[in-house]
Design a protein around this motif. Structure first.
Motif, PDB file in Angstrom:
ATOM      1  N   ALA A   1       0.828  -1.213   0.000  1.00 14.93           N
ATOM      2  CA  ALA A   1       0.000   0.000   0.000  1.00 14.93           C
ATOM      3  C   ALA A   1       0.861   1.261   0.000  1.00 14.93           C
ATOM      4  N   ILE A   2       1.990   1.245   0.698  1.00 16.38           N
ATOM      5  CA  ILE A   2       2.859   2.427   0.728  1.00 16.38           C
ATOM      6  C   ILE A   2       3.406   2.732  -0.662  1.00 16.38           C
ATOM      7  N   THR A   3       3.681   1.693  -1.441  1.00 15.51           N
ATOM      8  CA  THR A   3       4.155   1.893  -2.810  1.00 15.51           C
ATOM      9  C   THR A   3       3.068   2.558  -3.641  1.00 15.51           C
ATOM     10  N   TRP A   4       1.832   2.108  -3.478  1.00 19.60           N
ATOM     11  CA  TRP A   4       0.709   2.724  -4.186  1.00 19.60           C
ATOM     12  C   TRP A   4       0.535   4.192  -3.780  1.00 19.60           C
ATOM     13  N   GLY A   5       0.676   4.459  -2.490  1.00 19.23           N
ATOM     14  CA  GLY A   5       0.528   5.837  -2.014  1.00 19.23           C
ATOM     15  C   GLY A   5       1.560   6.768  -2.611  1.00 19.23           C
ATOM     16  N   VAL A   6       2.811   6.350  -2.577  1.00 21.34           N
ATOM     17  CA  VAL A   6       3.878   7.177  -3.153  1.00 21.34           C
ATOM     18  C   VAL A   6       3.671   7.338  -4.651  1.00 21.34           C
ATOM     19  N   PHE A   7       3.282   6.251  -5.340  1.00 21.63           N
ATOM     20  CA  PHE A   7       3.039   6.313  -6.784  1.00 21.63           C
ATOM     21  C   PHE A   7       1.926   7.308  -7.107  1.00 21.63           C
ATOM     22  N   LEU A   8       0.832   7.254  -6.366  1.00 22.98           N
ATOM     23  CA  LEU A   8      -0.281   8.177  -6.620  1.00 22.98           C
ATOM     24  C   LEU A   8       0.107   9.626  -6.360  1.00 22.98           C
ATOM     25  N   ILE A   9       0.939   9.855  -5.356  1.00 21.87           N
ATOM     26  CA  ILE A   9       1.423  11.217  -5.103  1.00 21.87           C
ATOM     27  C   ILE A   9       2.268  11.703  -6.277  1.00 21.87           C
ATOM     28  N   TRP A  10       3.193  10.868  -6.761  1.00 20.15           N
ATOM     29  CA  TRP A  10       4.047  11.256  -7.883  1.00 20.15           C
ATOM     30  C   TRP A  10       3.236  11.487  -9.155  1.00 20.15           C
ATOM     31  N   VAL A  11       2.264  10.616  -9.421  1.00 20.09           N
ATOM     32  CA  VAL A  11       1.428  10.792 -10.614  1.00 20.09           C
ATOM     33  C   VAL A  11       0.610  12.076 -10.495  1.00 20.09           C
ATOM     34  N   SER A  12       0.058  12.327  -9.324  1.00 21.39           N
ATOM     35  CA  SER A  12      -0.722  13.560  -9.119  1.00 21.39           C
ATOM     36  C   SER A  12       0.142  14.795  -9.323  1.00 21.39           C
ATOM     37  N   LEU A  13       1.328  14.782  -8.747  1.00 21.88           N
ATOM     38  CA  LEU A  13       2.251  15.904  -8.917  1.00 21.88           C
ATOM     39  C   LEU A  13       2.612  16.090 -10.388  1.00 21.88           C
ATOM     40  N   GLY A  14       2.883  14.998 -11.068  1.00 24.51           N
ATOM     41  CA  GLY A  14       3.216  15.069 -12.488  1.00 24.51           C
ATOM     42  C   GLY A  14       2.074  15.620 -13.328  1.00 24.51           C
ATOM     43  N   LEU A  15       0.850  15.200 -13.042  1.00 18.48           N
ATOM     44  CA  LEU A  15      -0.303  15.714 -13.785  1.00 18.48           C
ATOM     45  C   LEU A  15      -0.537  17.191 -13.514  1.00 18.48           C
ATOM     46  N   ILE A  16      -0.338  17.622 -12.279  1.00 17.89           N
ATOM     47  CA  ILE A  16      -0.491  19.044 -11.953  1.00 17.89           C
ATOM     48  C   ILE A  16       0.515  19.873 -12.743  1.00 17.89           C
ATOM     49  N   ILE A  17       1.764  19.449 -12.753  1.00 21.82           N
ATOM     50  CA  ILE A  17       2.798  20.173 -13.500  1.00 21.82           C
ATOM     51  C   ILE A  17       2.487  20.154 -14.997  1.00 21.82           C
ATOM     52  N   TYR A  18       2.097  19.002 -15.518  1.00 19.72           N
ATOM     53  CA  TYR A  18       1.796  18.857 -16.941  1.00 19.72           C
ATOM     54  C   TYR A  18       0.676  19.802 -17.368  1.00 19.72           C
ATOM     55  N   PHE A  19      -0.435  19.792 -16.624  1.00 21.31           N
ATOM     56  CA  PHE A  19      -1.561  20.633 -17.011  1.00 21.31           C
ATOM     57  C   PHE A  19      -1.302  22.113 -16.723  1.00 21.31           C
ATOM     58  N   ALA A  20      -0.581  22.431 -15.667  1.00 26.28           N
ATOM     59  CA  ALA A  20      -0.250  23.836 -15.392  1.00 26.28           C
ATOM     60  C   ALA A  20       0.617  24.398 -16.517  1.00 26.28           C
ATOM     61  N   TYR A  21       1.555  23.633 -16.991  1.00 28.33           N
ATOM     62  CA  TYR A  21       2.393  24.072 -18.111  1.00 28.33           C
ATOM     63  C   TYR A  21       1.571  24.130 -19.394  1.00 28.33           C
ATOM     64  N   GLY A  22       0.731  23.130 -19.624  1.00 33.36           N
ATOM     65  CA  GLY A  22      -0.040  23.047 -20.850  1.00 33.36           C
ATOM     66  C   GLY A  22      -1.040  24.163 -21.016  1.00 33.36           C
ATOM     67  N   ILE A  23      -1.644  24.621 -19.914  1.00 29.96           N
ATOM     68  CA  ILE A  23      -2.618  25.704 -20.003  1.00 29.96           C
ATOM     69  C   ILE A  23      -1.972  26.978 -20.528  1.00 29.96           C
ATOM     70  N   ARG A  24      -0.773  27.243 -20.079  1.00 28.82           N
ATOM     71  CA  ARG A  24      -0.079  28.475 -20.486  1.00 28.82           C
ATOM     72  C   ARG A  24       0.590  28.379 -21.851  1.00 28.82           C
ATOM     73  N   HIS A  25       0.988  27.195 -22.267  1.00 31.63           N
ATOM     74  CA  HIS A  25       1.785  27.054 -23.478  1.00 31.63           C
ATOM     75  C   HIS A  25       1.072  26.320 -24.611  1.00 31.63           C
ATOM     76  N   SER A  26      -0.211  26.041 -24.472  1.00 32.23           N
ATOM     77  CA  SER A  26      -0.934  25.301 -25.487  1.00 32.23           C
ATOM     78  C   SER A  26      -1.098  26.127 -26.761  1.00 32.23           C
ATOM     79  N   LYS A  27      -0.838  25.491 -27.883  1.00 35.19           N
ATOM     80  CA  LYS A  27      -1.039  26.163 -29.176  1.00 35.19           C
ATOM     81  C   LYS A  27      -2.478  25.965 -29.666  1.00 35.19           C
ATOM     82  N   LEU A  28      -3.251  25.147 -28.960  1.00 31.88           N
ATOM     83  CA  LEU A  28      -4.644  24.924 -29.322  1.00 31.88           C
ATOM     84  C   LEU A  28      -5.574  25.967 -28.699  1.00 31.88           C
ATOM     85  N   ALA A  29      -5.106  26.663 -27.676  1.00 31.32           N
ATOM     86  CA  ALA A  29      -5.956  27.632 -26.985  1.00 31.32           C
ATOM     87  C   ALA A  29      -6.192  28.854 -27.771  1.00 31.32           C
TER      88      ALA A  29
END
Length: 90
Positions: free
Chosen positions: A62-90
């Protein structure tokens, strides 16, 4: 070092599930796409890959799952925060 190995395992197995599912989806939605490689017995082989990966993931702590979910969440936050500002589709 053992915890790092478990995190690598959960990351690779999760990516493999996404790849197997993508093979099935692309065969259905875009059958005309040129393919650099062929997968035999679609969708049987990808489904078996998904099921075995899920089985292996279910054996992780379970601890492995917890750490994995934290890393994935952090990665998605960074990905979408960057994408909102730099998207060429917007």
């Amino acid at each position: 070092m053992g915890e790092v190995a478990k995190l690598v395992n959960i990351g690779v197995l999760s990516a493999f599930i996404v790849i197997c599912a993508s093979v099935i989806v692309l065969r259905v939605r875009k059958p005309e796409l040129p393919r650099a490689f062929r997968t035999p017995w679609v969708p049987v082989v990808p489904i078996i890959g998904i099921l075995f990966s899920i089985w292996l993931l279910s054996e992780l702590a379970a601890i492995t799952w917890g750490v994995f979910l934290i890393w994935v969440s952090l990665g998605l936050i960074i990905y979408f925060a960057y994408g909102i500002r730099h998207s060429k589709l917007a």
